[in-house]
Design a protein around this motif. Structure first.
Motif, PDB file in Angstrom:
ATOM      1  N   ARG A  36       0.818  -1.215   0.000  1.00 22.27           N
ATOM      2  CA  ARG A  36       0.000   0.000   0.000  1.00 22.27           C
ATOM      3  C   ARG A  36       0.853   1.268   0.000  1.00 22.27           C
ATOM      4  NH1 ARG A  36      -2.400  -3.088   3.973  1.00 22.27           N
ATOM      5  NH2 ARG A  36      -1.980  -1.599   5.642  1.00 22.27           N
ATOM      6  N   ARG A  37       2.162   1.062   0.114  1.00 27.25           N
ATOM      7  CA  ARG A  37       3.009   2.263   0.221  1.00 27.25           C
ATOM      8  C   ARG A  37       2.950   3.123  -1.022  1.00 27.25           C
ATOM      9  NH1 ARG A  37       8.240  -0.954   1.427  1.00 27.25           N
ATOM     10  NH2 ARG A  37       7.187  -2.097  -0.227  1.00 27.25           N
ATOM     11  N   SER A  38       2.768   2.446  -2.155  1.00 25.55           N
ATOM     12  CA  SER A  38       2.801   3.216  -3.392  1.00 25.55           C
ATOM     13  C   SER A  38       1.439   3.804  -3.752  1.00 25.55           C
ATOM     14  CB  SER A  38       3.277   2.303  -4.526  1.00 25.55           C
ATOM     15  OG  SER A  38       2.447   1.171  -4.547  1.00 25.55           O
ATOM     16  N   LEU A  39       0.421   3.436  -2.986  1.00 25.37           N
ATOM     17  CA  LEU A  39      -0.919   3.920  -3.300  1.00 25.37           C
ATOM     18  C   LEU A  39      -1.088   5.343  -2.809  1.00 25.37           C
ATOM     19  CD1 LEU A  39      -3.082   0.841  -2.271  1.00 25.37           C
ATOM     20  CD2 LEU A  39      -2.396   1.520  -4.553  1.00 25.37           C
ATOM     21  N   PRO A  40      -1.986   6.094  -3.461  1.00 23.48           N
ATOM     22  CA  PRO A  40      -2.296   7.414  -2.923  1.00 23.48           C
ATOM     23  C   PRO A  40      -2.984   7.266  -1.560  1.00 23.48           C
ATOM     24  CG  PRO A  40      -3.765   6.838  -4.728  1.00 23.48           C
ATOM     25  CD  PRO A  40      -2.702   5.800  -4.702  1.00 23.48           C
ATOM     26  N   TRP A  41      -2.878   8.291  -0.740  1.00 25.64           N
ATOM     27  CA  TRP A  41      -3.399   8.202   0.624  1.00 25.64           C
ATOM     28  C   TRP A  41      -4.841   7.760   0.694  1.00 25.64           C
ATOM     29  CZ3 TRP A  41      -1.474   7.418   5.046  1.00 25.64           C
ATOM     30  CH2 TRP A  41      -0.149   7.769   5.289  1.00 25.64           C
ATOM     31  N   SER A  42      -5.631   8.257  -0.270  1.00 24.21           N
ATOM     32  CA  SER A  42      -7.056   7.963  -0.224  1.00 24.21           C
ATOM     33  C   SER A  42      -7.344   6.463  -0.306  1.00 24.21           C
ATOM     34  CB  SER A  42      -7.758   8.687  -1.380  1.00 24.21           C
ATOM     35  OG  SER A  42      -7.185   8.257  -2.595  1.00 24.21           O
ATOM     36  N   ARG A  43      -6.417   5.705  -0.858  1.00 22.76           N
ATOM     37  CA  ARG A  43      -6.676   4.276  -1.018  1.00 22.76           C
ATOM     38  C   ARG A  43      -5.780   3.436  -0.112  1.00 22.76           C
ATOM     39  NH1 ARG A  43      -5.899   2.777  -6.840  1.00 22.76           N
ATOM     40  NH2 ARG A  43      -5.052   4.823  -7.250  1.00 22.76           N
ATOM     41  N   ARG A  44      -5.111   4.109   0.776  1.00 24.85           N
ATOM     42  CA  ARG A  44      -4.085   3.433   1.531  1.00 24.85           C
ATOM     43  C   ARG A  44      -4.556   3.040   2.916  1.00 24.85           C
ATOM     44  NH1 ARG A  44       1.738   6.257   1.668  1.00 24.85           N
ATOM     45  NH2 ARG A  44       2.882   4.740   2.883  1.00 24.85           N
ATOM     46  N   VAL A  45      -5.275   3.957   3.534  1.00 22.80           N
ATOM     47  CA  VAL A  45      -5.665   3.757   4.927  1.00 22.80           C
ATOM     48  C   VAL A  45      -6.670   2.623   5.064  1.00 22.80           C
ATOM     49  CG1 VAL A  45      -6.431   4.942   6.988  1.00 22.80           C
ATOM     50  CG2 VAL A  45      -5.373   6.242   5.123  1.00 22.80           C
ATOM     51  N   LEU A  61      -0.923 -16.466  -6.686  1.00 25.46           N
ATOM     52  CA  LEU A  61       0.150 -15.845  -7.447  1.00 25.46           C
ATOM     53  C   LEU A  61      -0.121 -14.358  -7.595  1.00 25.46           C
ATOM     54  CD1 LEU A  61       2.602 -17.232  -8.689  1.00 25.46           C
ATOM     55  CD2 LEU A  61       1.533 -16.834 -10.903  1.00 25.46           C
ATOM     56  N   GLY A  62      -1.397 -14.035  -7.785  1.00 21.93           N
ATOM     57  CA  GLY A  62      -1.785 -12.630  -7.849  1.00 21.93           C
ATOM     58  C   GLY A  62      -1.420 -11.923  -6.548  1.00 21.93           C
ATOM     59  N   ARG A  63      -1.617 -12.612  -5.432  1.00 20.04           N
ATOM     60  CA  ARG A  63      -1.258 -12.034  -4.143  1.00 20.04           C
ATOM     61  C   ARG A  63       0.226 -11.671  -4.133  1.00 20.04           C
ATOM     62  NH1 ARG A  63      -1.932 -15.934   0.926  1.00 20.04           N
ATOM     63  NH2 ARG A  63      -4.153 -15.570   0.575  1.00 20.04           N
ATOM     64  N   ALA A  64       1.029 -12.604  -4.627  1.00 22.32           N
ATOM     65  CA  ALA A  64       2.472 -12.376  -4.628  1.00 22.32           C
ATOM     66  C   ALA A  64       2.836 -11.204  -5.540  1.00 22.32           C
ATOM     67  CB  ALA A  64       3.200 -13.636  -5.065  1.00 22.32           C
ATOM     68  N   LEU A  65       2.169 -11.143  -6.702  1.00 20.80           N
ATOM     69  CA  LEU A  65       2.487 -10.071  -7.645  1.00 20.80           C
ATOM     70  C   LEU A  65       2.174  -8.699  -7.059  1.00 20.80           C
ATOM     71  CD1 LEU A  65       1.187 -11.491 -11.045  1.00 20.80           C
ATOM     72  CD2 LEU A  65       3.458 -11.636 -10.029  1.00 20.80           C
ATOM     73  N   LEU A  66       1.103  -8.659  -6.243  1.00 23.57           N
ATOM     74  CA  LEU A  66       0.680  -7.378  -5.694  1.00 23.57           C
ATOM     75  C   LEU A  66       1.470  -6.962  -4.454  1.00 23.57           C
ATOM     76  CD1 LEU A  66      -3.196  -7.608  -5.984  1.00 23.57           C
ATOM     77  CD2 LEU A  66      -1.623  -6.299  -7.403  1.00 23.57           C
ATOM     78  N   SER A  67       2.319  -7.863  -3.972  1.00 24.43           N
ATOM     79  CA  SER A  67       2.984  -7.571  -2.702  1.00 24.43           C
ATOM     80  C   SER A  67       3.990  -6.428  -2.835  1.00 24.43           C
ATOM     81  CB  SER A  67       3.681  -8.817  -2.171  1.00 24.43           C
ATOM     82  OG  SER A  67       4.818  -9.086  -2.960  1.00 24.43           O
ATOM     83  N   GLY A  68       4.291  -6.075  -4.060  1.00 24.12           N
ATOM     84  CA  GLY A  68       5.190  -4.944  -4.259  1.00 24.12           C
ATOM     85  C   GLY A  68       6.584  -5.170  -3.717  1.00 24.12           C
ATOM     86  N   CYS A  69       6.999  -6.430  -3.700  1.00 19.53           N
ATOM     87  CA  CYS A  69       8.277  -6.747  -3.085  1.00 19.53           C
ATOM     88  C   CYS A  69       9.419  -6.514  -4.071  1.00 19.53           C
ATOM     89  CB  CYS A  69       8.264  -8.199  -2.662  1.00 19.53           C
ATOM     90  SG  CYS A  69       7.857  -9.273  -4.025  1.00 19.53           S
ATOM     91  N   SER A  70      10.616  -6.467  -3.536  1.00 13.89           N
ATOM     92  CA  SER A  70      11.764  -6.372  -4.431  1.00 13.89           C
ATOM     93  C   SER A  70      12.415  -7.730  -4.632  1.00 13.89           C
ATOM     94  CB  SER A  70      12.771  -5.340  -3.923  1.00 13.89           C
ATOM     95  OG  SER A  70      12.869  -5.389  -2.530  1.00 13.89           O
TER      96      SER A  70
END
Ligand SMILES: Nc1ncnc2c1ncn2[C@@H]1O[C@H](COP(=O)(O)OP(=O)(O)OP(=O)(O)O)[C@@H](O)[C@H]1O
Ligand SMILES: Nc1ncnc2c1ncn2[C@@H]1O[C@H](COP(=O)(O)OP(=O)(O)OP(=O)(O)O)[C@@H](O)[C@H]1O
Ligand SMILES: O[C@@H]1[C@H](O)[C@H](O)CO[C@H]1O
Ligand SMILES: [Mg+2]
Ligand SMILES: [Mg+2]
Lengths: 346, 506, 321, 337
Positions: free
Chosen positions: B359-368, B410-419
């Motif tokens: 969620r770090r990369s999301l805008p605030w409105s969609r983060r909280v 797998l979708g979960r993993a893709l969305l994790s935004g990991c390096s």
């Protein structure tokens, strides 16, 4: 081990690796099993040692007898509860069922003699258990709600049955059962050991036991392998009722007088010893031996606090702390073993 | 030759899904029928109907000329059908032997004959080439071993029809070969066998006939000899398959190291691990069961706590004492055990896919707060990209077909935004079409700079996507293959220890 | 935040006290009882029923089942049903004021039956619990005072937090504690039940094999204690003293059989009858006959029943109905 | 049957974003079964005893329901996480006693804050014991139940602490029309708890570990923290119930909520939240709380004799659930171990 590697063929290497991992797994299992069976043993031993050391009269023959009898009556109900929890159920009605069984038994003892009375009491318990079982399997009411309801219904029935008055048991022979002993061991305790042994055998060695584990451990698997899940559930509840009945008969014998309000709150105690004994509320394997030891532990704690004359306010605190302490040892033990297992090189 | 098993116009429905739309099929004694189709095509549903686990809405099943109405799996078993199901039906608390004979225990007067149960189980397992101890509780087994137990259980019954739903999903090459031999032998003995697999080479290797299900309908039924792989795939997908061309990022030695592992001592593994994974690189981990691959990825994810050594992410040393910590350092892992370590059965597919979203990369409105609209849109994107067959985003994940569950995870993993992404058996149970999609997604991820580690027992898979492949044997690294050397043969060869000798000269 | 008002008087103050009560037609009297599982309260309720019958009015009983929530909501349930008078035996006396206010708003007089009071009640009928404790202590001294001691005494209390239990025990303990010939060696919770009394007595006898006296603050636990004594080989016939409290039938039977020494008898039935009479008097604007007008209390004496006066006591009780 | 979408989308995926409308309606209707039971019960009692609808009575019923319901909101969160708290009665007693103790020297608001803080503190104790000492919730909270009760008794020497402030009593038992203030608080808390459970990351984490703890940990969710936190939130709810209970009873003492835990758990479970964790229905909890209050009230209004009340309470409950159970036989969630 590196020197020998060069001389081994690939296949042998694979096989060797398999053996090693199998050995590792076997050892881990052994430990896990040991742990599961010994969880409550450590607090039990600690309380025992402390009791013997600091509580006056703890090991007096009268106190030992009392503790054994009290533990026995609780343990017997605990066996049934163990079974029900093992199949992922719960029986909140054991206290009310026990009261009804005890009161019916008492009045039948007075009219038809001790033998018939005891038998009728046990049958009443089994019948009430069957009612729970049918509600769960046929009416598909979740066990918690079914037995919460029957807890209330059975209590009402026993109050109606007794009219709220105590029933004094006349038969000295019946009352002697709880106080008599076989080879120096109190009869109720002998009964509890035998019943526990039978229950253990049924769970560990019999088809019924495998089915109990399957229904509790993985209901989907149980259905898919064609196990009669409803039959298993029905039997578990029935046995729980019968255990409450046996406990009720023994309690009637012990008290000599019973009324409609005995055994209130028994369900909480019974569930507590089951969980203390290492049976998981999540279902699966039931630990009969653990339940038995936990019943002894609870009897020792209760009696020890009374013998020490701890005022009732402080008894609450002490009992609370002891329960937490008992299981925190268990938790710490588990964590330690986990570390040991993980840290193990092969 | 008359059919042993006849299925006529079977229809099965779930809320919102018509999983079988009137399937008719028959199979003869001594025949091996391959049953193939995309994820969610209805294969397992058909098998559940045949196994008596579900009652169809419509249609009939006839066994040896006798019409059957199975009201439970006990009925189906009694009639002579034995099933290896896709999702293991095992009781973790029971031993291997007890699981094999669950539901048809060997008893005298209700007492289990422990000796006989144990010896019969051992025999069955030996037949499968396994020397598993029959007393071990199933909870301590690896997924592959549990797959074998599942097969042994099906073989322990007397049957005329054996149905195997993706029996080889968790098996390695040697084990698969042994299973094929057994299947052939059973066919020779006159048993009818239904065999489901997403590995089409298996279908061509052992099946006499192939039946193709697409979207709940039988779209083809042909002798295998009349088909080739592209044609079969076209039947399955209803379109020409996209192919995956791997372009190795290859000699990108210039790019920086994202994950560096130095002498990481992992509990239960003989030798410490060391490896580097670069930005944008896909590193394959190969090796047999027991080679330490799983332990390595678990340790890198903080799920096993390392006993020594250093792990660096982007040049910074990190401590990994919990998965939570690993996530915080930008590492994410997908377990190979979908059911017990992956899915959250009470949550719907959208939530299952979104739980680990960065969620770090999301805008605030969609983060909280997790916004329904936002997440639904995100899921819809994922669903289309990965061809997840699910009626709607609020479906519970347990109601999806096995392969589709895998795609959600797998979708979960893709969305994790990991390096750093650690994938264990990422395409287990995934159909051929979707596999390609997933490879492409992994590749895209790598192109975006993620260091990807793929641990797989599927050598062709590694050959297809890995830029570099490290092969382990018995907890030791025995080979490192790069670029053109990352081929199926090399991987398999190294895995079974051909290069073991080289590795242990010292 | 509003400041908390600290000094609010619990009696008097509002208009309800001076307002007339109103008898509806037909006259129904509500009784909210502590717990009908206990024989003592069964007798109390029977007294209320009998009193109502005698006066030609109807009585409705609601059971609080030992639950403080039920006390409040059950009493309100009665008030909401057009009753003319309310009798309450409170599980928790301090919870009474709101109930009393609601009743008064509906012009219903409130009679508190035993246990304790709070708020602007109209009459309080009470057993003299402290006196009961004293009677029990005096009985013990009478029996053993001349025998050189010190004699060991055990007490079985009512459930933790019980108001009346506290009174019964405190007085007993203070009298015996002041006497060098006695030593209170154990005081345990008997939970007001047969099984609770049994367990408590069992343990106090194990801890003190030379115990000579058990005083139980209610008869159910005394009955349990009797059985524990029997198991431990103690008996009243051999000089052991077991005293209960209430005068319940079960205890009287044990006294008759020589298995129990005495019980401090209360008169629940009589109190129930009296409660109804008081309600009716209040409705009619008559004098309620307070023993203490300041606290609007009507005292009911307690008496100690032993084998000696058992027959007389039973005869007087039988005359009640 | 025909309402089922069978159009094959090219990707094999139906193209709507949610379950079909009809399905949603059916699903909702089947969930409203308990509401129907509640309505039928209320209407029937109202016909037999018109005083049921009297202002005073409705107020009484709503008050009863709210006390249980407030605590049940917290319990629903716990159960959704596969957890349980038996120490409700202890938490209520201690926080209510705190109110009685501090009230003479603080404002009403101050006293309530103290009580809520105690709820948070005791919840934290439970949470830490379960999460970090790894004691099964049942035993840990049974232990703390005894512990908190004991502390309550010791604190008060077993005496009752009267709430002497009439302002406090008035504030907590206030009604707006026929509706007691506490009922509005209950509804607000229920809505907040619903949003917390279903619309926040925290709630998702709770449901996730309630569903499959191992998978939740491996998804990188803050499981330990959320576990502790959910006990804390529950403690807060219990204390809030204690705030109003103290007002209603004008007093506080150790016994004041003895056995309350079963009432609370019963309301949650009857409302439809399964003890196995993974999901919780706040709406069901509200209905469950009301159902028990109406049932108890009805039996009193109908003048049912005490012993028969035990029999009837259980019978009505089991029959109501049995009929509902047949309707929505979708017993277990697929894939849940
Ligand atoms: N219990 C259920 N509730 C709702 N939908 C279901 C249920 N079980 C299966 N489905 C749906 O039925 C369809 C067929 O599923 P099935 O498991 O038979 O697929 P499959 O061909 O075995 O796929 P895979 O190769 O992924 O295992 C899928 O769309 C699936 O989501
Ligand atoms: N998918 C992710 N990948 C990497 N870091 C993440 C990811 N999700 C969260 N984090 C980081 O982990 C830390 C805490 O995680 P999280 O955002 O879940 O906490 P939170 O929002 O405070 O908790 P909650 O979810 O209970 O409200 C933050 O620094 C956050 O940026
Ligand atoms: O006063 C009563 C009676 O003595 C009864 O024995 C128990 O409850 C008490 O409160
Ligand atoms: Mg499938
Ligand atoms: Mg978070």
């Amino acid at each position: 081990m590196t020197e020998t590697v060069t001389t081994l063929t690939a296949e042998e290497l694979v096989a060797a690796e398999r053996d090693r991992s199998a050995e590792r797994a076997r050892r881990a299992d052994q430990r896990r099993r040991l742990l599961q069976n010994s969880g409550v043993l450590v607090p039990f031993l600690i309380v025992l040692v402390v009791g013997v050391a600091v509580v006056p009269n703890f090991v007096s023959s009268s106190n030992v007898t009392n503790m054994l009898v009290n533990a026995a009556i609780l343990a017997i109900v605990g066996y049934g509860m163990t079974l029900v929890i093992a199949v992922r159920g719960i029986d909140l009605s054991v206290g009310s069922a026990q009261a009804l069984a005890a009161c019916v038994a008492a009045s039948v003892v007075n009219s038809a003699g001790p033998f018939v009375g005891a038998l009728v009491g046990i049958l009443v318990g089994a019948g009430l258990g069957a009612v729970n079982g049918l509600l769960v399997t046929q009416a598909r009411v979740p066990g918690f709600i079914a037995t919460l309801s029957t807890m209330s219904v059975f209590r009402g029935l026993v109050l109606l049955f007794t009219g709220g008055a105590p029933i004094m048991i006349a038969s000295a022979g019946f009352k002697d059962v709880a106080t008599s002993s076989l080879l120096g061991v109190p009869t109720p305790f002998v009964i509890a050991v035998l019943a526990g042994g039978g229950m253990w055998f049924a769970l560990e060695r019999m088809r019924f036991g495998k089915h109990v584990v399957a229904v509790g451990g993985s209901p989907e698997a149980a259905v898919d392998t064609g196990i009669g899940v409803n039959r298993v559930l029905l039997r578990a509840y029935l046995i729980a009722g019968a255990s409450a009945g046996v406990g009720g008969v023994l309690l009637a014998s012990q008290l000599g007088v019973v009324n409609g309000s005995i055994s209130t709150g028994l369900e909480l105690q019974a569930i507590a010893i089951v969980v203390l004994g290492g049976t998981s509320m999540a279902g699966g394997r039931g630990n009969i031996v653990g339940t038995f030891v936990a019943a002894l532990l609870l009897a020792m704690i209760n009696s020890g606090l009374n013998l020490l004359n701890v005022p009732s306010f402080y008894q609450y605190v002490a009992l609370g702390l002891l329960l937490i302490f008992a299981l925190s040892i268990d938790g710490a033990q588990r964590a330690a073993v986990r570390r040991m297992l993980e840290g193990r090189h092969s | 030759m008359t059919a042993v098993l006849q299925v006529e116009d079977v229809v099965q429905e779930y809320p919102g899904v018509r999983a079988l739309k009137g399937v008719s099929l028959d199979i003869h004694a001594g025949q091996v029928l391959g049953l193939v189709g995309e994820n969610g095509a209805g294969k397992s549903t058909l098998i559940r109907v045949l196994g008596g686990i579900e009652q169809p809405v419509r249609g009939s099943v006839t066994l040896k000329g006798v019409p059957q109405r199975f009201r439970s799996s006990a009925d189906s078993q009694a009639a002579g059908i034995s099933v290896v199901s896709q999702e293991f039906r095992q009781v973790p608390q029971l031993s291997v032997a007890d699981n094999i004979f669950l539901g048809h225990e060997l008893t005298t007067g209700g007492v289990v004959q422990r000796g006989r149960t144990r010896t019969r189980s051992t025999e069955l397992l030996e037949q499968l080439g396994m020397d598993l101890e029959a007393d071990r509780p199933v909870s301590s087994l690896t997924v592959g071993d549990r797959q074998m137990v599942e097969i042994a259980r099906a073989l322990s019954r007397t049957f005329d029809v054996l149905i195997m739903d993706e029996p080889t999903a968790a098996l390695n090459g040697a084990e698969i070969t042994r299973l094929h031999a057994i299947v052939r032998r059973l066919a020779q003995q006159g048993k009818a066998i239904v065999y489901v697999s997403h590995h089409l080479e298996e279908i061509f290797a052992i099946c006499d006939d192939v039946a193709v299900l697409r979207d709940g309908e039988l779209v083809a039924r042909q002798p295998t000899s009349e088909l080739d792989e592209p044609r079969l795939v076209e039947h399955m997908l209803g379109r020409k398959p996209t192919t995956y061309e791997h372009v190795s990022t290859g000699e990108g030695e210039a790019t920086d190291v994202r994950l560096a592992v130095r002498e990481l001592q992992v509990p239960g593994v003989a030798e410490p691990f060391s490896l580097d994974v670069r930005r944008g690189e896909v590193l394959g981990l190969a090796g047999l069961v027991g080679s330490g691959r799983t332990e390595l990825t678990r340790a890198l994810f903080g799920d096993l706590v390392g006993l020594g050594g250093v792990v660096e992410v982007d040049g910074k040393a990190v401590r990994l004492r919990s998965s939570r910590e690993a996530v915080r350092h930008g590492i994410f892992m997908l377990s190979e055990d979908r059911k017990s370590e992956g899915i959250l059965p009470h949550l719907d597919v959208t939530e299952n896919a979104m739980v680990s979203r960065d969620r770090r990369s999301l805008p605030w409105s969609r983060r909280v707060l997790p916004l329904r609209r936002d997440e639904s849109a995100e899921f819809a994107r994922l669903r289309d990209e990965m061809r997840i067959r699910v009626p709607h985003g609020r479906q519970l994940i347990g109601n999806l077909s096995g392969g589709n569950q895998q795609k959600v995870l797998l979708g979960r993993a893709l969305l994790s935004g990991c390096s750093v992404l650690l994938l264990n058996e990422p395409t287990r149970g995934v159909d051929v079409g979707a596999k390609v999609d997933i490879y492409q997604l992994v590749k895209q991820l790598a192109d975006r700079g993620v260091a990807v580690v793929v641990s797989s027992s599927d050598a062709p898979e590694l050959a297809a996507i890995a830029d570099r492949c490290v092969v382990y044997f018995a907890g030791r690294q025995v080979a490192e293959l790069r670029g053109r050397d990352v081929t199926e043969e090399n991987i398999v060869g190294a895995s079974v220890g051909q290069t073991a000798q080289e590795g242990s000269h010292d | 935040d509003e400041p908390a008002d600290t000094a609010e008087p619990t009696t008097g103050g509002d208009t309800a006290a001076t307002s007339e009560f109103e008898a509806k037609d037909p006259i129904v009297i509500g009784y909210s009882v502590y717990d009908l599982q206990n024989p003592y309260w069964q007798s109390y309720a029977a007294g209320v029923q009998a009193g109502a019958e005698a006066a030609g009015v109807e009585a409705v009983v609601v059971d609080q089942k030992s639950d403080q929530q039920q006390q409040v909501s059950g009493s309100l349930d009665l008030i909401n049903q057009d009753i003319s008078g309310l009798i309450v035996t409170p599980v928790q006396p301090t919870a009474l004021p709101s109930t009393i206010d609601a009743a008064h708003e509906a012009k219903i007089p409130v009679v508190i039956a035993d246990i304790g009071t709070a708020g602007d009640y109209d009459a309080y009928i009470q057993s003299n619990n402290a006196n009961g404790g004293a009677l029990a202590a005096e009985y013990v001294i009478e029996q053993l005072g001349d025998v050189p001691g010190p004699h060991k005494v055990g007490v079985i209390e009512l459930h933790a937090g019980s108001v009346v239990g506290e009174e019964r025990v405190a007085e007993f303990v203070s009298i015996l504690g002041a006497n060098d010939n006695f030593e209170i060696v154990s005081s345990l919770d008997g939970n007001d039940t047969v099984d609770g009394g049994f367990a408590a007595a069992q343990d106090m006898l194990s801890a003190n094999p030379d115990l000579e006296v058990i005083y139980a603050a209610n008869d159910d636990s005394a009955i349990g204690a009797q059985r524990a004594m029997e198991t431990a080989g103690k008996s009243v016939a051999d000089g052991f003293i077991l005293i209960g409290f209430d005068g319940a039938d079960g205890a009287l039977d044990l006294i008759e059989q020589g298995l129990m020494s005495a019980t401090v008898a209360q008169d629940p039935y009589g109190q129930g009858v009296k409660a109804v009479e008081t309600v009716l008097a209040l409705l009619n604007g008559e004098d309620a006959g307070y023993d203490d007008a300041g606290t609007k209390t009507i005292f009911f004496p307690v008496e100690i029943v032993t084998a000696d006066n058992l027959a007389d006591f039973r005869a007087s009780r039988a005359a009640q109905d | 049957m025909t309402a089922i979408d069978t159009t094959p989308a090219p990707t094999g995926v139906a193209n709507d974003q949610g379950p079909g409308r009809l399905q949603t309606v059916l699903h909702f209707a089947s969930r409203q079964y308990l509401v129907a039971v509640l309505v039928v019960l209320a209407v029937a009692v109202g016909i037999a005893k018109p005083s049921f609808w009297g202002g005073g009575n409705i107020e009484n019923v709503l008050f009863q329901a709210s006390l249980v319901g407030l605590a049940a909101c917290g319990m629903t969160l716990l159960i959704a996480g596969g957890l349980l708290d038996l120490s409700v009665g202890g938490v209520i007693a201690v926080s209510a006693i705190a109110i009685g103790t501090v009230l003479p020297s603080t404002t009403i608001g101050g006293a309530i804050v103290v009580a809520l803080a105690i709820g948070v503190g005791l919840g934290l104790v439970n949470g830490l014991l379960v999460t970090y000492v790894r004691i099964a919730p049942f035993i840990a909270t049974l232990g703390t139940l005894y512990l908190f009760l004991g502390l309550a008794f010791i604190w008060t020497s077993g005496k009752v602490v009267p709430i002497t402030s009439s302002n406090y009593r008035a504030a907590t038992t206030e009604t707006i029309g026929r509706v007691p203030y506490v009922f509005l608080v209950f509804l607000v808390v229920a809505v907040a708890a619903y949003l917390l459970l279903s619309r926040t990351h925290f709630g998702r984490t709770v449901r996730a570990f309630g569903s499959n703890e191992r998978a939740a940990v491996l998804a990188g969710l803050p499981v330990a923290r959320a576990k502790v936190l959910v006990f804390v939130v529950a403690g807060l709810c219990f204390a809030l119930s204690g705030v109003f209970m103290a007002g209603r009873l004008s007093s506080a003492e150790g016994n004041m909520a003895m056995g309350f835990e079963m009432d609370v758990i019963a309301a949650v479970v009857v409302g439809g939240t399964a003890l196995r964790g993974g999901r919780g229905t706040m709406f069901g909890t509200v209905v469950g709380s009301l159902l028990f209050a109406v049932l108890a009230n009805a039996l009193n209004l109908l003048g049912v004799a005490s012993y028969w009340q035990y029999v009837l309470t259980g019978t009505v409950l089991v029959v109501a659930i049995a009929i509902g159970a047949r309707r929505s036989a979708a017993a277990e969630v697929r894939g849940a171990g």
